[in-house]
Design a protein around this motif. Structure first.
Motif, PDB file in Angstrom:
ATOM      1  N   GLY A  93       0.812  -1.208   0.000  1.00 17.34           N
ATOM      2  CA  GLY A  93       0.000   0.000   0.000  1.00 17.34           C
ATOM      3  C   GLY A  93       0.847   1.261   0.000  1.00 17.34           C
ATOM      4  N   ALA A  94       1.944   1.251   0.779  1.00 18.69           N
ATOM      5  CA  ALA A  94       2.847   2.401   0.790  1.00 18.69           C
ATOM      6  C   ALA A  94       3.477   2.612  -0.582  1.00 18.69           C
ATOM      7  N   TYR A  95       3.815   1.517  -1.254  1.00 16.36           N
ATOM      8  CA  TYR A  95       4.396   1.618  -2.590  1.00 16.36           C
ATOM      9  C   TYR A  95       3.367   2.164  -3.578  1.00 16.36           C
ATOM     10  N   ALA A  96       2.116   1.738  -3.427  1.00 20.44           N
ATOM     11  CA  ALA A  96       1.071   2.147  -4.362  1.00 20.44           C
ATOM     12  C   ALA A  96       0.802   3.647  -4.300  1.00 20.44           C
ATOM     13  N   VAL A  97       0.999   4.269  -3.136  1.00 24.00           N
ATOM     14  CA  VAL A  97       0.719   5.698  -2.995  1.00 24.00           C
ATOM     15  C   VAL A  97       1.989   6.536  -2.948  1.00 24.00           C
ATOM     16  N   ALA A  98       3.120   5.942  -3.355  1.00 25.45           N
ATOM     17  CA  ALA A  98       4.398   6.648  -3.246  1.00 25.45           C
ATOM     18  C   ALA A  98       4.538   7.762  -4.281  1.00 25.45           C
ATOM     19  N   GLY A  99       3.682   7.802  -5.309  1.00 28.50           N
ATOM     20  CA  GLY A  99       3.733   8.880  -6.278  1.00 28.50           C
ATOM     21  C   GLY A  99       4.784   8.717  -7.347  1.00 28.50           C
ATOM     22  N   ASP A 100       5.133   7.510  -7.697  1.00 32.04           N
ATOM     23  CA  ASP A 100       6.083   7.256  -8.777  1.00 32.04           C
ATOM     24  C   ASP A 100       5.419   7.615 -10.102  1.00 32.04           C
ATOM     25  N   THR A 101       5.861   8.705 -10.743  1.00 34.66           N
ATOM     26  CA  THR A 101       5.201   9.168 -11.968  1.00 34.66           C
ATOM     27  C   THR A 101       5.523   8.302 -13.169  1.00 34.66           C
ATOM     28  N   GLY A 102       6.535   7.457 -13.075  1.00 30.43           N
ATOM     29  CA  GLY A 102       6.900   6.611 -14.212  1.00 30.43           C
ATOM     30  C   GLY A 102       6.122   5.319 -14.284  1.00 30.43           C
ATOM     31  N   ARG A 103       5.288   5.047 -13.282  1.00 28.14           N
ATOM     32  CA  ARG A 103       4.550   3.787 -13.254  1.00 28.14           C
ATOM     33  C   ARG A 103       3.147   4.021 -12.708  1.00 28.14           C
ATOM     34  N   ASP A 104       2.219   3.244 -13.190  1.00 25.25           N
ATOM     35  CA  ASP A 104       0.874   3.206 -12.620  1.00 25.25           C
ATOM     36  C   ASP A 104       0.815   2.025 -11.663  1.00 25.25           C
ATOM     37  N   VAL A 105       0.549   2.300 -10.396  1.00 21.83           N
ATOM     38  CA  VAL A 105       0.556   1.268  -9.363  1.00 21.83           C
ATOM     39  C   VAL A 105      -0.822   1.201  -8.716  1.00 21.83           C
ATOM     40  N   ASP A 106      -1.337  -0.008  -8.549  1.00 22.33           N
ATOM     41  CA  ASP A 106      -2.655  -0.173  -7.962  1.00 22.33           C
ATOM     42  C   ASP A 106      -2.655  -1.379  -7.030  1.00 22.33           C
ATOM     43  N   LEU A 107      -3.249  -1.211  -5.858  1.00 21.04           N
ATOM     44  CA  LEU A 107      -3.411  -2.306  -4.894  1.00 21.04           C
ATOM     45  C   LEU A 107      -4.896  -2.583  -4.741  1.00 21.04           C
ATOM     46  N   ALA A 108      -5.327  -3.748  -5.201  1.00 22.94           N
ATOM     47  CA  ALA A 108      -6.736  -4.114  -5.133  1.00 22.94           C
ATOM     48  C   ALA A 108      -7.095  -4.596  -3.731  1.00 22.94           C
ATOM     49  N   SER A 122      -8.292  -7.280  -2.860  1.00 25.24           N
ATOM     50  CA  SER A 122      -7.910  -8.687  -2.711  1.00 25.24           C
ATOM     51  C   SER A 122      -6.446  -8.849  -2.333  1.00 25.24           C
ATOM     52  N   GLY A 123      -5.659  -7.760  -2.411  1.00 24.74           N
ATOM     53  CA  GLY A 123      -4.228  -7.820  -2.136  1.00 24.74           C
ATOM     54  C   GLY A 123      -3.377  -7.890  -3.381  1.00 24.74           C
ATOM     55  N   ALA A 124      -3.995  -7.946  -4.563  1.00 25.70           N
ATOM     56  CA  ALA A 124      -3.229  -8.002  -5.813  1.00 25.70           C
ATOM     57  C   ALA A 124      -2.588  -6.643  -6.085  1.00 25.70           C
ATOM     58  N   LEU A 125      -1.289  -6.656  -6.338  1.00 24.64           N
ATOM     59  CA  LEU A 125      -0.524  -5.444  -6.640  1.00 24.64           C
ATOM     60  C   LEU A 125      -0.168  -5.467  -8.120  1.00 24.64           C
ATOM     61  N   SER A 126      -0.611  -4.452  -8.865  1.00 23.46           N
ATOM     62  CA  SER A 126      -0.301  -4.377 -10.293  1.00 23.46           C
ATOM     63  C   SER A 126       0.517  -3.121 -10.567  1.00 23.46           C
ATOM     64  N   VAL A 127       1.560  -3.280 -11.378  1.00 25.44           N
ATOM     65  CA  VAL A 127       2.459  -2.179 -11.731  1.00 25.44           C
ATOM     66  C   VAL A 127       2.600  -2.150 -13.244  1.00 25.44           C
ATOM     67  N   THR A 128       2.354  -0.991 -13.848  1.00 25.82           N
ATOM     68  CA  THR A 128       2.493  -0.825 -15.290  1.00 25.82           C
ATOM     69  C   THR A 128       3.454   0.312 -15.575  1.00 25.82           C
ATOM     70  N   ASP A 129       4.477   0.052 -16.380  1.00 30.38           N
ATOM     71  CA  ASP A 129       5.438   1.077 -16.778  1.00 30.38           C
ATOM     72  C   ASP A 129       4.799   1.941 -17.862  1.00 30.38           C
ATOM     73  N   THR A 130       4.638   3.223 -17.581  1.00 30.81           N
ATOM     74  CA  THR A 130       3.954   4.098 -18.525  1.00 30.81           C
ATOM     75  C   THR A 130       4.785   4.390 -19.763  1.00 30.81           C
ATOM     76  N   THR A 131       6.073   4.103 -19.729  1.00 31.39           N
ATOM     77  CA  THR A 131       6.934   4.357 -20.885  1.00 31.39           C
ATOM     78  C   THR A 131       6.984   3.158 -21.823  1.00 31.39           C
ATOM     79  N   THR A 132       7.244   1.973 -21.262  1.00 32.47           N
ATOM     80  CA  THR A 132       7.406   0.780 -22.097  1.00 32.47           C
ATOM     81  C   THR A 132       6.116  -0.018 -22.260  1.00 32.47           C
TER      82      THR A 132
END
Length: 271
Positions: free
Chosen positions: A130-145, A147-157
């Motif tokens: 959860g801390a990682y999901a709200v860390a504000g990394d502008t290079g990635r879209d981070v979401d914590l569902a 259910s506990g599933a953590l998804s990370v998408t690189d907005t560049t690649t």
């Protein structure tokens, strides 16, 4: 990643000579980063005097940066040569500027599952994720569902990674649990430093919280597994001979049930 440490030395006779021997030891992936004075070499490990004391660094895993590298190679009496290191570079900035630009990494879409040995580890995972999901990394879209599933998408690649909680009864790619550092539990490290320096660690350390178990000198044992310790306090093991010790009845210390130590003992051992 190991924190970078800087070293400074005090000497009332010849401080310039000591400062000239300061070196910066770094692994290519920046996992190892140590500054200090090389004070020994046993053929495998370098001994480096830093502000936190003398630490050991594998010579074959690091590059030596700084003018002090040439000086210590020329003047050491412990047999260190340039061949023992990955490389020796006088000026790190020049080396970085001359390095070729790495090719872009291929787009990857990764999926893995995670499971937990206890409820406390589930809470730990959700807190960190959860801390990682709200860390504000502008290079990635981070979401914590939920259910506990953590998804990370690189907005560049466009590459993505999904870490989901495994269904009960199924094998997971990652398991979060407790291991013994100095005992008879499986996959134990002798100490925390062994985890940091081993080339192929079997476990990733998320945190370290330790306690010691004290027994009478005549008990006849020098170590005990977490499982056997739990059996002692559960009343299943009542004599030291049952777990390789002397033929003496066990009298376990019963801590107050409202004490912090007992709460930690219950969580880490009994659960």
């Amino acid at each position: 990643m190991m924190k970078r440490v800087a070293a400074s030395f005090m000497c009332c006779v010849a401080p310039m000579a000591l400062l000239a021997q300061q070196v910066d030891l770094r692994s290519p992936d920046e996992f190892i980063s140590v500054e200090g004075e090389i004070v020994g070499f046993n053929g495998v490990m370098l001994r480096v005097d830093t502000t936190v004391g003398v630490i050991a660094v594998p010579a074959s895993e690091v590059i030596c940066y700084g003018a002090g590298c040439q000086e210590v190679l020329a003047n050491n009496d412990f047999g260190l040569t340039a061949d023992a290191l990955i490389d020796v570079i006088d000026e790190r900035a020049d080396a970085v500027a001359a390095a070729p630009t790495p090719a872009p990494a291929p787009v990857e879409n990764l999926q893995a599952t995670i499971q937990f040995d206890g409820a406390s580890f589930d809470r730990l995972y959700r807190t960190i994720a959860g801390a990682y999901a709200v860390a504000g990394d502008t290079g990635r879209d981070v979401d914590l569902a939920p259910s506990g599933a953590l998804s990370v998408t690189d907005t560049t690649t466009g590459g993505s990674a999904v870490l989901s909680v495994a269904e009960e009864g199924t094998a997971a790619d990652i398991t979060v649990g407790t291991v013994s550092l100095n005992g008879t539990a499986d996959a134990a490290y002798a100490d925390a430093g062994d985890w940091a320096t081993t080339a192929t660690p079997t476990h990733q350390m998320l945190g370290l919280k330790s306690f010691s178990v004290l027994v009478a000198p005549n008990a006849g044992i020098s170590q005990i597994s977490l499982n056997d310790l739990a059996r002692v306090f559960a009343g299943e093991v009542t004599n030291w001979s049952q777990i390789g010790g002397a033929d003496i009845n066990i009298l376990p210390l019963q801590l107050p049930t409202n004490s912090d130590v007992w709460a930690e003992m219950s969580r880490m051992v009994m659960e």
